[in-house]
Design a protein around this motif. Sequence first.
Motif, PDB file in Angstrom:
ATOM      1  N   GLY A 166      -3.196  -4.329   6.228  1.00  0.00           N
ATOM      2  CA  GLY A 166      -1.971  -4.970   5.773  1.00  0.00           C
ATOM      3  C   GLY A 166      -1.030  -5.240   6.930  1.00  0.00           C
ATOM      4  N   ARG A 167       0.173  -5.687   6.613  1.00  0.00           N
ATOM      5  CA  ARG A 167       1.134  -6.017   7.668  1.00  0.00           C
ATOM      6  C   ARG A 167       2.527  -5.544   7.259  1.00  0.00           C
ATOM      7  NH1 ARG A 167       2.090 -12.581   7.148  1.00  0.00           N
ATOM      8  NH2 ARG A 167       3.004 -12.546   5.084  1.00  0.00           N
ATOM      9  N   ILE A 168       3.420  -5.509   8.211  1.00  0.00           N
ATOM     10  CA  ILE A 168       4.795  -5.090   7.947  1.00  0.00           C
ATOM     11  C   ILE A 168       5.485  -6.153   7.082  1.00  0.00           C
ATOM     12  CG2 ILE A 168       6.999  -4.463   8.989  1.00  0.00           C
ATOM     13  CD1 ILE A 168       4.727  -2.554   9.682  1.00  0.00           C
ATOM     14  N   HIS A 169       6.226  -5.713   6.089  1.00  0.00           N
ATOM     15  CA  HIS A 169       7.076  -6.621   5.313  1.00  0.00           C
ATOM     16  C   HIS A 169       8.504  -6.139   5.515  1.00  0.00           C
ATOM     17  CE1 HIS A 169       8.972  -8.748   2.008  1.00  0.00           C
ATOM     18  NE2 HIS A 169       7.842  -9.391   1.759  1.00  0.00           N
ATOM     19  N   ALA A 170       9.324  -6.990   6.091  1.00  0.00           N
ATOM     20  CA  ALA A 170      10.648  -6.568   6.553  1.00  0.00           C
ATOM     21  C   ALA A 170      11.528  -5.998   5.439  1.00  0.00           C
ATOM     22  CB  ALA A 170      11.355  -7.746   7.222  1.00  0.00           C
ATOM     23  N   ARG A 171      11.394  -6.502   4.213  1.00  0.00           N
ATOM     24  CA  ARG A 171      12.341  -6.107   3.166  1.00  0.00           C
ATOM     25  C   ARG A 171      11.723  -5.302   2.025  1.00  0.00           C
ATOM     26  NH1 ARG A 171      12.928 -11.212   4.543  1.00  0.00           N
ATOM     27  NH2 ARG A 171      11.738 -11.938   2.742  1.00  0.00           N
ATOM     28  N   SER A 199       0.851  -1.188   0.000  1.00  0.00           N
ATOM     29  CA  SER A 199       0.000   0.000   0.000  1.00  0.00           C
ATOM     30  C   SER A 199       0.887   1.239   0.000  1.00  0.00           C
ATOM     31  CB  SER A 199      -0.907   0.016   1.233  1.00  0.00           C
ATOM     32  OG  SER A 199      -0.162   0.326   2.395  1.00  0.00           O
ATOM     33  N   THR A 200       0.288   2.386  -0.296  1.00  0.00           N
ATOM     34  CA  THR A 200       1.051   3.631  -0.259  1.00  0.00           C
ATOM     35  C   THR A 200       1.438   3.998   1.168  1.00  0.00           C
ATOM     36  OG1 THR A 200      -1.072   4.830  -0.262  1.00  0.00           O
ATOM     37  CG2 THR A 200       0.042   4.566  -2.377  1.00  0.00           C
ATOM     38  N   GLU A 201       0.871   3.299   2.169  1.00  0.00           N
ATOM     39  CA  GLU A 201       1.264   3.498   3.562  1.00  0.00           C
ATOM     40  C   GLU A 201       2.511   2.688   3.917  1.00  0.00           C
ATOM     41  OE1 GLU A 201      -2.870   4.102   5.950  1.00  0.00           O
ATOM     42  OE2 GLU A 201      -2.591   2.124   5.045  1.00  0.00           O
ATOM     43  N   GLY A 202       2.936   1.799   3.000  1.00  0.00           N
ATOM     44  CA  GLY A 202       4.118   0.991   3.261  1.00  0.00           C
ATOM     45  C   GLY A 202       3.821  -0.340   3.899  1.00  0.00           C
ATOM     46  N   LEU A 203       2.574  -0.814   3.787  1.00  0.00           N
ATOM     47  CA  LEU A 203       2.193  -2.101   4.358  1.00  0.00           C
ATOM     48  C   LEU A 203       1.966  -3.123   3.252  1.00  0.00           C
ATOM     49  CD1 LEU A 203      -0.302  -0.810   7.067  1.00  0.00           C
ATOM     50  CD2 LEU A 203       1.980  -1.728   7.465  1.00  0.00           C
ATOM     51  N   ASN A 204       2.298  -4.370   3.564  1.00  0.00           N
ATOM     52  CA  ASN A 204       2.089  -5.478   2.635  1.00  0.00           C
ATOM     53  C   ASN A 204       0.604  -5.874   2.702  1.00  0.00           C
ATOM     54  OD1 ASN A 204       3.240  -8.947   2.588  1.00  0.00           O
ATOM     55  ND2 ASN A 204       2.408  -7.705   0.944  1.00  0.00           N
ATOM     56  N   VAL A 205      -0.124  -5.669   1.612  1.00  0.00           N
ATOM     57  CA  VAL A 205      -1.576  -5.896   1.639  1.00  0.00           C
ATOM     58  C   VAL A 205      -2.006  -7.183   0.950  1.00  0.00           C
ATOM     59  CG1 VAL A 205      -2.275  -3.505   1.939  1.00  0.00           C
ATOM     60  CG2 VAL A 205      -1.781  -4.342  -0.359  1.00  0.00           C
ATOM     61  N   GLY A 206      -1.130  -7.798   0.158  1.00  0.00           N
ATOM     62  CA  GLY A 206      -1.516  -9.037  -0.510  1.00  0.00           C
ATOM     63  C   GLY A 206      -0.349  -9.698  -1.209  1.00  0.00           C
ATOM     64  N   THR A 207      -0.473 -10.995  -1.432  1.00  0.00           N
ATOM     65  CA  THR A 207       0.549 -11.795  -2.116  1.00  0.00           C
ATOM     66  C   THR A 207      -0.098 -12.562  -3.253  1.00  0.00           C
ATOM     67  OG1 THR A 207       1.832 -12.081  -0.085  1.00  0.00           O
ATOM     68  CG2 THR A 207       2.243 -13.644  -1.859  1.00  0.00           C
ATOM     69  N   TRP A 208       0.539 -12.543  -4.408  1.00  0.00           N
ATOM     70  CA  TRP A 208       0.038 -13.329  -5.542  1.00  0.00           C
ATOM     71  C   TRP A 208       1.177 -14.129  -6.157  1.00  0.00           C
ATOM     72  CZ3 TRP A 208       1.003 -12.805 -10.997  1.00  0.00           C
ATOM     73  CH2 TRP A 208       0.208 -13.646 -11.793  1.00  0.00           C
ATOM     74  N   MET A 209       0.945 -15.427  -6.344  1.00  0.00           N
ATOM     75  CA  MET A 209       1.916 -16.292  -7.008  1.00  0.00           C
ATOM     76  C   MET A 209       1.483 -16.483  -8.465  1.00  0.00           C
ATOM     77  SD  MET A 209       2.657 -19.225  -4.145  1.00  0.00           S
ATOM     78  CE  MET A 209       3.238 -18.779  -2.508  1.00  0.00           C
ATOM     79  N   PRO A 210       2.385 -16.335  -9.414  1.00  0.00           N
ATOM     80  CA  PRO A 210       2.029 -16.531 -10.816  1.00  0.00           C
ATOM     81  C   PRO A 210       1.314 -17.864 -11.029  1.00  0.00           C
ATOM     82  CG  PRO A 210       4.230 -15.635 -10.669  1.00  0.00           C
ATOM     83  CD  PRO A 210       3.806 -15.954  -9.263  1.00  0.00           C
ATOM     84  N   HIS A 211       0.265 -17.811 -11.821  1.00  0.00           N
ATOM     85  CA  HIS A 211      -0.549 -18.980 -12.168  1.00  0.00           C
ATOM     86  C   HIS A 211      -1.501 -19.394 -11.050  1.00  0.00           C
ATOM     87  CE1 HIS A 211       2.096 -19.059 -15.544  1.00  0.00           C
ATOM     88  NE2 HIS A 211       3.132 -19.410 -14.819  1.00  0.00           N
ATOM     89  N   ASN A 212      -1.539 -18.604  -9.945  1.00  0.00           N
ATOM     90  CA  ASN A 212      -2.561 -18.816  -8.931  1.00  0.00           C
ATOM     91  C   ASN A 212      -3.808 -18.052  -9.328  1.00  0.00           C
ATOM     92  OD1 ASN A 212      -1.720 -20.609  -7.034  1.00  0.00           O
ATOM     93  ND2 ASN A 212      -1.750 -19.160  -5.344  1.00  0.00           N
TER      94      ASN A 212
END
Length: 263
Positions: free
Chosen positions: A148-153, A122-135
């Motif tokens: 969302g949640r913190i993503h360390a990297r 997000s523009t707030e710097g939080l990890n809001v979702g994960t997508w794997m190719p072909h999912n």
Amino acid sequence: MKPTIVYDLPLHDAICQAEGLAFALPDSHAVIYQGKRDGRRTLFVRPASEPAPEGAAMVTTVSRKPPAAGRVMNLRDAVEHMAKNLPAGVELAEHAHIQHYPKKRFAPSWDQPGIFCYEFMSTEGLNVGTWMPHNDSVLFQTGFEGRGRIHARAWVDGKVNGPRADISEFIVGAMVTDENPGDCTEAYKDGWVRAERSLRVGADPDEAPPDYGNEDRWNGHNDRLALERTIRLGRAMNRTASAVARPSDEAVVQGNLSHRPRP
């Protein structure tokens, strides 16, 4: 700049309830409100169709509408799925963080690993979702305030860090919706629909319509572009004018979201 970390167990429980309600309401969404009952801070989870509890303020929304693709998705589809399920007040960053398969131990010289997943920020710097190719769906990260949640990297100094993909064009296209042209000729409607299709794949609404050799079709295309310009202007004005209520600091426990259980 790192986001504020707040670990609130009652809010975590409310988000879990909202997740379940949102999945049960694929055509709508769930809303979390904060109010007071008997003088104590209380969180309420309600369908969007129901009125807010008296005196309560909205904390966040949870939407889990299924992807429109109905098939194996590509990145454009995943971005659209993500954009249409974000909590109120949250916007996607224009770049997604790319994670690669780790190098195999038996092939340390392999320096071009494939893409393992895209982490949407997000523009707030939080990890809001994960997508794997072909999912065929996105894993939404609810975490902090449902946003969302913190993503360390993935987020460093206000920017997506490391390998990244530009998804800005896909985000704009994801916000294009079907609009009703009203009573019109078939040619006008055809031009209107063609304009919507082109907008979804990144066409600029300021560009002139193609020469269809048919005035009605041209007018339909042109009028849809004009409507899109108005919609985007209104969206930009709302973005700057609106603010989503946040939970108060009352009874909030500070903690580390990186170890927070997923809803």
